[in-house]
Structures are given as structure tokens and as C-alpha cells.
Scaffold this active site. Sequence first.
Site: not given
Length: 392
Positions: A52, A107, A179, A204
Amino acid sequence: MTTKVSTKLGHLGRCRDLQPSFVNPPVWRGSTVLFPSLRSLLSKDQDYNYGRHGTPTTRALESLLKELDGPLAHGVHLTPSGLSAVTTAVLSVMRPNDHLLVVDSVYQPMRAFCDTVLARMGVEVTYFDPRLSSGIRNLLRPQTKAVYLETPGSQTFEMQDVQAIAEEAHRVGAFVIADNTWATPLFFRPLEHGVDIAIQAATKYIVGHSDALMGVIAANSRAWTAVHDMHSALGLSVSPDDAYLALRGLRTLELRLKQHERNALTVADWLEKQPAVAQVLHPGLPSHPDHALWRRDFSGSSGVFGVVLRPSPFPCAEALFDGLQLFGMGFSFGGYESLATYVTTEGLRTATPWSDKGHLIRLQIGLEDPEDLIADLSAGLERFEAARECAA
Ligand SMILES: *Cc1c(COP(=O)(O)O)cnc(C)c1O
């Protein structure tokens, strides 16, 4: 030696120390890491101690991403989606009774997170005009813990004066979170403009092929401990397969972005001249109200922009969308293929009105030939006009 970004994209993050022969690092799978002695098991400074916390594949990706965000990036964490990068970054600095300023063009899922989870935590959120600049000083309070930016907004494409806002925010000790999905660090490096925590939906442009979800959080030295602690506490990790895909995407990021940029500007220029189009929302166009700000701060534009159509009944938009051949209808962007989505303007804003009455569409311009894309849109606008005449 690796000073230029193209060279970094080709040479960093290859795990040469662990496997010198093959070009690419393997997909390292693993939860458990074995230690040779009790002392090493209990030691706090092994390279790897549990899956992890990272594998060679995820570390390779992190190391390249950290380079891209520049020398002010103290560290980078990966998250399972862009949205989890957003929420983790925000949670890392907010406490009950704190105040958060959020750009009104944000967003939509971030707005939903503010209005549900943060509201329940007792965090007060104020949305602000994306074009406020240093006027933000009037909204800052002693309790303001962070200012959240997204420039340009991925639905309506207003830009923010990041430096001016960061200066004011830092005066009251608030963090600045931004962002940077639209530009990526290749076209804008937020940390160098006063941002403390820069996030991206790697889904993206970084992954770039519409086949994996991932988020990236890069923090400066001031914010790093908070981000690192929250990321660990939430137990976030990404799969080595997805990390491999993101690394593979990064190798061609610069090439793809430049082509997205050229194609998008070609299509946007053409759209501006079409009578069915009321406005094209692309910061790289001289007609955009924030074009000067974009020129000052950004070194390029990506492939996503907005188009406002002349006001018309809904079936006219349907006529345009439903016959598209090359533009897929779907969410997300940054893949090699072109996409069209419809932005619902109802409830889009709370601080500043969105007054345009025309349909707002968002186009992601892919790597196809722009002439073919224009032909597809041209046929779409003809269907739109025909439907409009029928409705009139
Ligand atoms: C897509 C997107 C996100 C969320 O990314 P996911 O990987 O879909 O969770 C966050 N911010 C912006 C600007 C985006 O476009």
C-alpha cells in the site's frame, strides 16, 4: 543531465537501478514485503515495507511526476481517481469550523463533496467569482484555511489570477489548492505561482488513452506533511497495472498535448466563424476574456474547450449530438479520441450567474485529422440549424 522536459519524459521513472536491461520497468505486484531480519522489519527507513505504501512501479511513476511539477514539489502521491486526489487534498488541510473558499466554476463533483461531506464536517464553504483576482481579500477570514482553484474551469473555462489570489491567501495563512488537470505541468506549473497543493486527474492527459483512472497530488514543503498523513490515513493506493499505463502515457505526453493543442485551436477557430455558434470558450483564443492571463501564465493550451450555441429548443441540440460520427458522446477527456458532452447549466453556479441561454457543449479534440473533425461538426451544425428553422 536531464534538464529539458522531453528528455525527462523519456528517461526518468525507469527503475534502472532495479533492472538495468529492459527499457521499461515491470508491473511489480505485491502486498507483502519480506525482510531479512527482525531489525530490518522494525526499521522505519526501508525503501519498501508494504504494498500500500508503494511498489517500484508506483515509485517510478511518482518520481517522474514530481520532476514535472518542478523543484518546489516536495512530494507526490497517487490516488485511485482524480476525484480522490481532489478530496484527499482538501481533507488534508480542513478541520471542523474552518472556512474554505472555492472557485464558482469548479468541477461539479468537487462542489458536491463540499456541499455534503465538508458541510457535515462543519466546514463552511464560500464560492467566489472566478475572475475576482486580488479582490478575494474581502472574502478571506481568520478561519479561512484554504482557497481552491481550477484554472481554467473545466466546464466554463474562466481563468484565475493564481499569483494574485495566492498572495492574498498566504497573508492570512491559508493554503492554496489548484486543480491543474486541463493544462498539466507541461503547460502550467501551479507550485511556481504560489499554489501549495496541485492536483491532477491523471485519468485525462497523463494516462491519455481512456483506459485507466488515477489522481496525482503534488505538494510543496509547507503542505507535504498534511497531504502525506491524510493519504496514509485514508489507505489509498493504486494498482501497479494502472501505474504502468500512466507511465506509458507520460512517455508521449508532450507530443500528444502539442497535437491536441494544434487540433483544438484549428477547430475552435473554425467554430468561432459559424453562425450557429454564439461563443467559443477557449482561453487560447484572442476573443477569450482571460486570454491575456493565459498568455502570461501558461505555455500552451490543451484540447478541451466550450461552445455556446445560439439559443434554441432542446431538440436542436439533440439533432446536433445524435448524428455525430467521429465525436463520441461521453464524459472525461484527455484520450486520443474526440468527445462531445452537454453541460447542464442549471445549478452550475451559486455565487455568479451563468446567464447564457444557449446550449453549452464541451468538446475534447482528439488526435484525429482536424479537417475530418470539422466536417463532422459542420454536418452537426447543419442539423442544428435545420431543427431550429423547424422550431421557429
Ligand atoms: C475528470 C476530472 C476530475 C476527476 O477525475 P476522475 O479521474 O474522473 O475522478 C477532477 N478535476 C477535473 C478538472 C477533471 O476534469
